[in-house]
Structures are given as structure tokens and as C-alpha cells.
Design a protein around this motif. Sequence first.
Motif, PDB file in Angstrom:
ATOM      1  N   GLU A  74       2.484   3.549   3.460  1.00 60.99           N
ATOM      2  CA  GLU A  74       3.375   2.794   2.930  1.00 60.99           C
ATOM      3  C   GLU A  74       4.515   2.449   4.039  1.00 60.99           C
ATOM      4  O   GLU A  74       5.082   1.413   4.417  1.00 60.99           O
ATOM      5  CB  GLU A  74       3.845   3.222   1.656  1.00 60.99           C
ATOM      6  N   SER A  75       5.032   3.809   4.569  1.00 65.44           N
ATOM      7  CA  SER A  75       6.075   3.787   5.482  1.00 65.44           C
ATOM      8  C   SER A  75       5.756   3.037   6.773  1.00 65.44           C
ATOM      9  O   SER A  75       6.511   2.131   7.234  1.00 65.44           O
ATOM     10  CB  SER A  75       6.524   5.253   5.816  1.00 65.44           C
ATOM     11  N   LYS A  76       4.551   3.327   7.032  1.00 66.60           N
ATOM     12  CA  LYS A  76       4.191   2.573   8.305  1.00 66.60           C
ATOM     13  C   LYS A  76       4.162   1.066   8.199  1.00 66.60           C
ATOM     14  O   LYS A  76       4.182   0.270   9.169  1.00 66.60           O
ATOM     15  CB  LYS A  76       2.724   3.269   9.111  1.00 66.60           C
ATOM     16  N   LEU A  77       3.624   0.706   7.148  1.00 65.61           N
ATOM     17  CA  LEU A  77       3.253  -0.782   6.730  1.00 65.61           C
ATOM     18  C   LEU A  77       4.754  -1.341   6.674  1.00 65.61           C
ATOM     19  O   LEU A  77       4.832  -2.464   7.239  1.00 65.61           O
ATOM     20  CB  LEU A  77       2.534  -0.932   5.463  1.00 65.61           C
ATOM     21  N   ASP A  78       5.631  -0.576   6.167  1.00 65.88           N
ATOM     22  CA  ASP A  78       6.972  -1.348   5.987  1.00 65.88           C
ATOM     23  C   ASP A  78       7.751  -1.458   7.347  1.00 65.88           C
ATOM     24  O   ASP A  78       8.319  -2.534   7.720  1.00 65.88           O
ATOM     25  CB  ASP A  78       7.866  -0.233   5.091  1.00 65.88           C
ATOM     26  N   ALA A  79       7.454  -0.562   8.258  1.00 65.01           N
ATOM     27  CA  ALA A  79       8.090  -0.658   9.620  1.00 65.01           C
ATOM     28  C   ALA A  79       7.268  -1.550  10.336  1.00 65.01           C
ATOM     29  O   ALA A  79       8.144  -2.422  11.062  1.00 65.01           O
ATOM     30  CB  ALA A  79       7.819   0.483  10.290  1.00 65.01           C
ATOM     31  N   ALA A  80       5.893  -1.983   9.995  1.00 64.46           N
ATOM     32  CA  ALA A  80       5.345  -2.985  10.899  1.00 64.46           C
ATOM     33  C   ALA A  80       5.868  -4.328  10.460  1.00 64.46           C
ATOM     34  O   ALA A  80       6.060  -5.415  11.094  1.00 64.46           O
ATOM     35  CB  ALA A  80       3.933  -2.760  10.825  1.00 64.46           C
TER      36      ALA A  80
END
Length: 85
Positions: A74-80
Amino acid sequence: ALCGKHMEEAWPGISVTEFGAAIMQTLRTKRSVSMEIHHVGHTGVERWAATTIQPWGDGVILVSRDLTPVKHAESKLDAALNRYR
């Protein structure tokens, strides 16, 4: 093993936490409590778990599922997504 131990024996200081309060609520009401727990260990490693506390005889049983991989994704998706806004 934790079976047969008081929660303060297994986790000193837990009684003053939200998790400890949920255990006490389950013991008092005999009703299940579900919660998401975020924990940072003494080494600084973050972990997340979805935990259900269920009454079991005179005590409780804890059923947890590790959410750490989901939280990292989720954190990686939010950053992207933020890069494209």
C-alpha cells in the motif's frame, strides 16, 4: 508458550496499551474484539497485524494475520500514485 500465563507475564506493560484494554474488554464482556495492531520492535522494524481476541473458557485466544506485506505494498502504491498527481 503463552498458554496459562497472565498477559503481564508474557508482555510486561501490555495492560496500559490499547491491545491490553481490548483483551480486558473481551474478558469482561465475553465478546470478540477485532483490531489492527501496528508495532515497532526494539530494532526499529515495523510490523502490522489484524488480530481478533476471542473469549476462550476463562481466558482469551488471539488469532492474528500478518499485514506487513500488505502495508508495504500500500505504501509503495501510494508513493507511485503521488508521483503522478
